[in-house]
Design a protein around this motif. Structure first.
Motif: not given
Ligand SMILES: O=P(O)(O)OC[C@H]1O[C@](O)(CO)[C@@H](O)[C@@H]1O
Length: 450
Positions: A94-97, A152-155, A157, A219, A299, A303, A431, A434, A438
């Motif tokens: 989602t988002g940047g991913s 998912s960058k963070s892994g 979401t 992202g 976005q 953001e 950001q 946000v 969550k």
């Molecule tokens: O790539 P991730 O860590 O799943 O995050 C997805 C998106 O969620 C956000 O952190 C916002 O909630 C964005 O900045 C990011 O692109």
């Protein structure tokens, strides 16, 4: 790609802010004082960007200007598609991913409203979480010939994790779990000491392999890294041409005069609009294939700049369709907007309009023209109407819409956003706001609220 050229022999785009200036469009345009102040701030921001890049910072820029990683991305795409037939590709994230990949996929005529499937495989981007959509899709997809890319960058979401869990469960039910390492691929940050990565925890024990998401690239800045380019390669686009277009824009940062740099000029016109109290910035593209591009940009802009009480509201619009829904407000509503109109040279493109039928429809003037002639006339008419109504408008004109020009446009807006952020005195890379909702959503889920 079905249409257009991915050649590097053309100028990617032309930009003009002439029709945003008070001297051209009257009282409601941006006065020279605001433009000069904005260019001064953006000039300082440019110095900072160049210094940071020289010191090894801002990897989204260096990665976008390079090409060393392209063979590995192409190989990963080829491995992902494998030998067997692939009918469908599901993108989780989602988002940047997701949005950058969607913007790129659209250049190849995927995800264009009304067009449906052009060639196999069908691409499905699940960037929103909707229980019914996902249920119906999993039930209908031919899972044995479907590939899934989870990003998912963070892994961590939640949306992406529950979708991934649902996919594993569906593959299991279909007896396909033994093939999961062949059917699924991930992109996420490398594991970091003391930081959980739910996506890797879910998929790695299943044997699924991962490409590393660059830890230094957020992202919304990742479209020109493997996050956007792996999906682009999977969709059959020329990823070297995308990077070549990006590099052509990044190279302009070395110019002596800030006013000669298109991304800096775009930042300045936005900063000037902000100084003049215009709280809304509208990006209107006259081509279906830039619709997701505007979503990606929303976005990026929102953001990156919406913090500390600053920033402007990004609005994406599509031409000519949105002339029939928003034009009234744009021309005659509150004078609180800066418009950026992207047009494509489409004269002579598309179906020819039969003269007799045009006359029968009461539109003899359409006869002998092409659909593209009408769209070109509409885009230009809209720009001139903004100006004649005193609404500031920046023009961006593309001669072609191909990998090279979209790479350039992506790089342009990435740089424009960072320059505007630095000029406005906000950190365009975090950001913080946000997180709150969550955390609360996870609490409500645990409490059964909702
Ligand atoms: O790539 P991730 O860590 O799943 O995050 C997805 C998106 O969620 C956000 O952190 C916002 O909630 C964005 O900045 C990011 O692109």
């Amino acid at each position: 790609m079905a249409h257009g050229h991915s050649g590097k022999d053309h100028k990617a785009y032309d930009q003009s802010i002439e029709l945003a200036l008070a001297s051209r469009v009257g009282g409601k345009g941006l006065p020279d004082t605001a433009i000069d102040a904005a260019f001064a701030a953006v000039g300082t921001a440019l110095g900072r960007v160049n210094k940071e890049v020289a010191a090894g910072g801002l990897p989204f820029i260096t990665v976008a200007a390079g090409a060393d990683d392209l063979p590995a991305i192409r190989e990963a795409a080829a491995r992902f598609l494998g030998n067997g037939p692939v009918t469908d590709i599901v993108f989780l994230g989602t988002g940047g991913s997701s949005l950058g990949a969607q913007a790129l996929a659209q250049i190849g005529f995927n995800q264009v409203a009304g067009l449906g499937r052009v060639d196999a495989p069908r691409l499905h981007f699940f960037d929103n979480l909707d229980p019914f959509t996902f249920d119906v899709t999993l039930a209908r997809l031919p899972l044995a010939t479907t590939r899934v890319l989870a990003v998912s960058k963070s892994g961590g979401t939640g949306e992406t994790l529950v979708q991934t869990i649902a996919v594993i469960t569906a593959l299991d039910k279909a007896g396909l779990r033994p093939r999961i390492s062949e059917l699924v691929l991930g992109i996420s940050e490398p594991r970091r000491e003391g930081k959980a990565n739910g996506l890797r925890d879910l998929l790695e024990p299943e044997g699924v392999s991962f490409l590393d998401h660059d830890t230094g690239i957020g992202g919304r800045y990742s479209v020109l890294s493997n996050v956007g380019l792996l999906p682009a390669a999977i969709a059959g686009l020329d990823i070297a041409a995308i990077r070549a277009g990006a590099k052509s824009v990044i190279d302009t940062l070395a110019a002596e005069d800030v006013r000669e740099i298109p991304a800096a000029t775009g930042a300045a016109v936005n900063v000037a609009a902000a100084l003049e109290g215009k709280g809304i910035t509208v990006l209107m593209a006259y081509t279906d294939r830039l619709e997701r591009f505007t979503k990606w940009w929303i976005q990026l802009w929102a953001e990156s700049l919406g913090k500390d009480g600053r920033g402007s509201q990004p609005v994406g619009a599509l031409g000519p369709v949105d002339q029939h829904s928003q034009q009234q407000l744009y021309l005659d509503g509150p004078d609180d907007k800066l418009f950026s109109v992207i047009t494509l040279d489409v004269k002579g493109a598309g179906p020819a309009i039969d003269a007799d039928l045009a006359a029968r429809a009461g539109q003899a003037g359409f006869g002998g023209k092409h659909v593209g002639d009408l769209v070109a006339a509409q885009g230009l008419a809209m720009i001139d109407t903004f100006a004649s109504n005193g609404r500031p408008v920046r023009q961006i004109r593309l001669s072609r819409l191909d990998e090279f020009s979209v790479g350039a446009l992506l790089a342009h807006f990435l740089l424009e956003t960072v320059l505007a952020g630095y000029a406005l005195g906000v950190d365009p890379f975090d950001q913080p706001a946000v997180e709150e909702a969550k955390i609360l959503a996870k609490q409500y889920l645990a409490e059964g609220k909702g």
